[in-house]
Design a protein around this motif. Structure first.
Motif, PDB file in Angstrom:
ATOM      1  N   THR A  34      -9.717   1.123   9.546  1.00 30.42           N
ATOM      2  CA  THR A  34      -9.142   2.450   9.759  1.00 30.42           C
ATOM      3  C   THR A  34      -8.381   2.927   8.526  1.00 30.42           C
ATOM      4  O   THR A  34      -8.518   4.081   8.102  1.00 30.42           O
ATOM      5  CB  THR A  34      -8.183   2.425  10.972  1.00 30.42           C
ATOM      6  N   ILE A  35      -7.598   2.030   7.939  1.00 29.79           N
ATOM      7  CA  ILE A  35      -6.843   2.377   6.725  1.00 29.79           C
ATOM      8  C   ILE A  35      -7.798   2.717   5.589  1.00 29.79           C
ATOM      9  O   ILE A  35      -7.590   3.690   4.852  1.00 29.79           O
ATOM     10  CB  ILE A  35      -5.921   1.215   6.326  1.00 29.79           C
ATOM     11  N   LEU A  36      -8.856   1.915   5.442  1.00 26.56           N
ATOM     12  CA  LEU A  36      -9.816   2.149   4.366  1.00 26.56           C
ATOM     13  C   LEU A  36     -10.504   3.502   4.512  1.00 26.56           C
ATOM     14  O   LEU A  36     -10.573   4.284   3.550  1.00 26.56           O
ATOM     15  CB  LEU A  36     -10.865   1.029   4.367  1.00 26.56           C
ATOM     16  N   PHE A  37     -10.989   3.815   5.718  1.00 20.25           N
ATOM     17  CA  PHE A  37     -11.668   5.094   5.931  1.00 20.25           C
ATOM     18  C   PHE A  37     -10.698   6.269   5.805  1.00 20.25           C
ATOM     19  O   PHE A  37     -11.078   7.334   5.311  1.00 20.25           O
ATOM     20  CB  PHE A  37     -12.353   5.110   7.301  1.00 20.25           C
ATOM     21  N   ASN A  93      -8.012  15.559   5.736  1.00 21.70           N
ATOM     22  CA  ASN A  93      -6.880  14.784   6.246  1.00 21.70           C
ATOM     23  C   ASN A  93      -7.074  14.565   7.749  1.00 21.70           C
ATOM     24  O   ASN A  93      -6.596  15.328   8.576  1.00 21.70           O
ATOM     25  CB  ASN A  93      -5.566  15.513   5.976  1.00 21.70           C
ATOM     26  N   ILE A  94      -7.805  13.508   8.082  1.00 24.56           N
ATOM     27  CA  ILE A  94      -8.088  13.219   9.498  1.00 24.56           C
ATOM     28  C   ILE A  94      -7.552  11.827   9.867  1.00 24.56           C
ATOM     29  O   ILE A  94      -8.118  11.146  10.727  1.00 24.56           O
ATOM     30  CB  ILE A  94      -9.592  13.306   9.799  1.00 24.56           C
ATOM     31  N   GLY A  95      -6.489  11.437   9.190  1.00 28.76           N
ATOM     32  CA  GLY A  95      -5.913  10.117   9.440  1.00 28.76           C
ATOM     33  C   GLY A  95      -5.528   9.912  10.893  1.00 28.76           C
ATOM     34  O   GLY A  95      -5.775   8.841  11.477  1.00 28.76           O
ATOM     35  N   TYR A  96      -4.930  10.930  11.514  1.00 37.04           N
ATOM     36  CA  TYR A  96      -4.485  10.800  12.903  1.00 37.04           C
ATOM     37  C   TYR A  96      -5.672  10.685  13.862  1.00 37.04           C
ATOM     38  O   TYR A  96      -5.584  10.011  14.888  1.00 37.04           O
ATOM     39  CB  TYR A  96      -3.606  11.988  13.284  1.00 37.04           C
ATOM     40  N   GLY A 156       0.787  -1.233   0.000  1.00 39.52           N
ATOM     41  CA  GLY A 156       0.000   0.000   0.000  1.00 39.52           C
ATOM     42  C   GLY A 156       0.808   1.265   0.000  1.00 39.52           C
ATOM     43  O   GLY A 156       0.250   2.348   0.097  1.00 39.52           O
ATOM     44  N   GLY A 157       2.140   1.166  -0.082  1.00 41.73           N
ATOM     45  CA  GLY A 157       2.957   2.362  -0.110  1.00 41.73           C
ATOM     46  C   GLY A 157       3.139   2.975   1.257  1.00 41.73           C
ATOM     47  O   GLY A 157       2.691   2.449   2.267  1.00 41.73           O
ATOM     48  N   HIS A 158       3.761   4.149   1.293  1.00 40.94           N
ATOM     49  CA  HIS A 158       4.093   4.786   2.569  1.00 40.94           C
ATOM     50  C   HIS A 158       2.860   5.224   3.332  1.00 40.94           C
ATOM     51  O   HIS A 158       2.852   5.251   4.560  1.00 40.94           O
ATOM     52  CB  HIS A 158       5.008   5.995   2.319  1.00 40.94           C
ATOM     53  N   LYS A 159       1.772   5.580   2.634  1.00 39.63           N
ATOM     54  CA  LYS A 159       0.572   6.029   3.340  1.00 39.63           C
ATOM     55  C   LYS A 159      -0.052   4.894   4.128  1.00 39.63           C
ATOM     56  O   LYS A 159      -0.507   5.080   5.242  1.00 39.63           O
ATOM     57  CB  LYS A 159      -0.441   6.591   2.342  1.00 39.63           C
TER      58      LYS A 159
END
Length: 318
Positions: free
Chosen positions: A244-247, A256-259, A102-105
């Motif tokens: 979590t990764i999918l959302f 950008n609310i990954g955290y 999935g790369g760095h993200k």
């Protein structure tokens, strides 16, 4: 598939007598082999939706009823659910495929799973070097030699007492062989370590089950019960990390609310571990809270042990 069963009562797979629609000896369905395309497609579709129904029937309680699925399995209610080992294998394959491709993200979300703690490649290199207590000067000693043969010839000129030991000798040789690898030996070791994670998890789960056996020794449960709990728990953790990764990926196109999602996932994981322990082991709140501390400490030690094994394998096999 009513009407498509064979009239003959001999099982085509094992030869035993078939009393009903399925062989009681091997489990094969007693259907007609030379069926037309329509019935073949219908049969395959029915099997698919049967699996799909079983899958979702398992996933829902796995996520929202911590510990309940393990209770049901241990109690013998297993037909309606996917086997814990099969469930774990499926989810772990999907999880590691996402992480490794999935790369760095995607790799940023690895930290949502408590058993996997990787930072940047630079930090990984430092961890690996410190783990093996490798002196950087010794690692760079390979730069003095163009080939492994040149290094061996140099070693032969030295007295036995002055020659490099086994570990240093092996490290320098591997460094010479992999000197032209993009990113160097440290990057190669890190990549091999990451790719060995699925194998390490299969070692970690039985050890974690043994830890559960020791922590809950008064519960008089068999080892396999702790092992089933371990498979269900890690399956839930993998699935929550995947969600979590999918959302994060979907919402990332807008905000950008990954955290924030990672924080919510971490809270959910802590709650899930606490709730599943209380449910399956039928323990009180304060006892569960205390034992969680012991489990976290023991789990960290087990992760360290399996990590060392994984790093050692990456060095030996790279």
């Amino acid at each position: 598939m009513s009407g498509r069963y064979r009239k003959e009562k001999n099982c085509l797979n094992c030869g035993h007598t078939v009393e009903d629609h399925f062989c009681s000896h091997c489990g094969q369905e007693n259907i007609i082999v030379e069926e037309d395309a329509l019935h073949m497609i219908a049969h395959a579709t029915a099997d698919y939706f049967h699996f799909e129904s079983k899958f979702f029937h398992t996933i829902k309680p796995l996520l929202v009823k911590p510990g309940w699925l393990t209770q049901q399995f241990v109690a013998g209610k297993r037909v309606a659910f996917i086997h814990p080992i099969r469930l774990y294998i499926f989810l772990s394959i999907v999880f590691f495929l996402v992480i490794l491709s999935g790369g760095h993200k995607a790799k940023e979300h690895i930290k949502t799973a408590p058993e996997i703690k990787l930072e940047t490649q630079k930090k990984d290199s430092v961890v690996i070097e410190k783990t093996f207590s490798l002196d950087l000067e010794n690692l760079r000693a390979s730069d003095k030699f163009a080939t492994v043969e040149a290094y061996n010839n140099y070693q032969k000129t030295l007295p036995k007492s002055k020659r490099d030991g086994f570990i240093k000798n092996y490290t320098i040789k591997r460094n010479i062989e992999l000197r032209d690898y993009p990113g160097g030996v440290s990057k190669k070791m890190t990549e091999d370590f990451v790719h060995n994670l699925p194998k390490m998890m299969f070692l970690l789960l039985p050890l974690f089950a043994l830890l559960l056996k020791l922590v809950y020794i008064r519960k008089k449960k068999y080892y396999y019960e702790h092992l089933i709990f371990s498979f269900h728990l890690h399956s839930a953790l993998f699935l929550s990390a995947l969600i979590t990764i999918l959302f994060s990926w979907l919402i990332g196109f807008i905000y950008n609310i990954g955290y924030v999602l990672q924080a919510l996932c971490s809270v959910y994981i802590i709650w899930y571990i606490y709730r599943s322990l209380r449910t399956f082991y039928d323990s009180k709140r304060w006892i569960t809270a205390i034992k969680i501390l012991f489990l976290f400490t023991g789990y960290a030690i087990l992760v360290g042990i399996t990590s060392l094994i994984g790093i050692a394998l990456s060095v030996i096999l790279m």
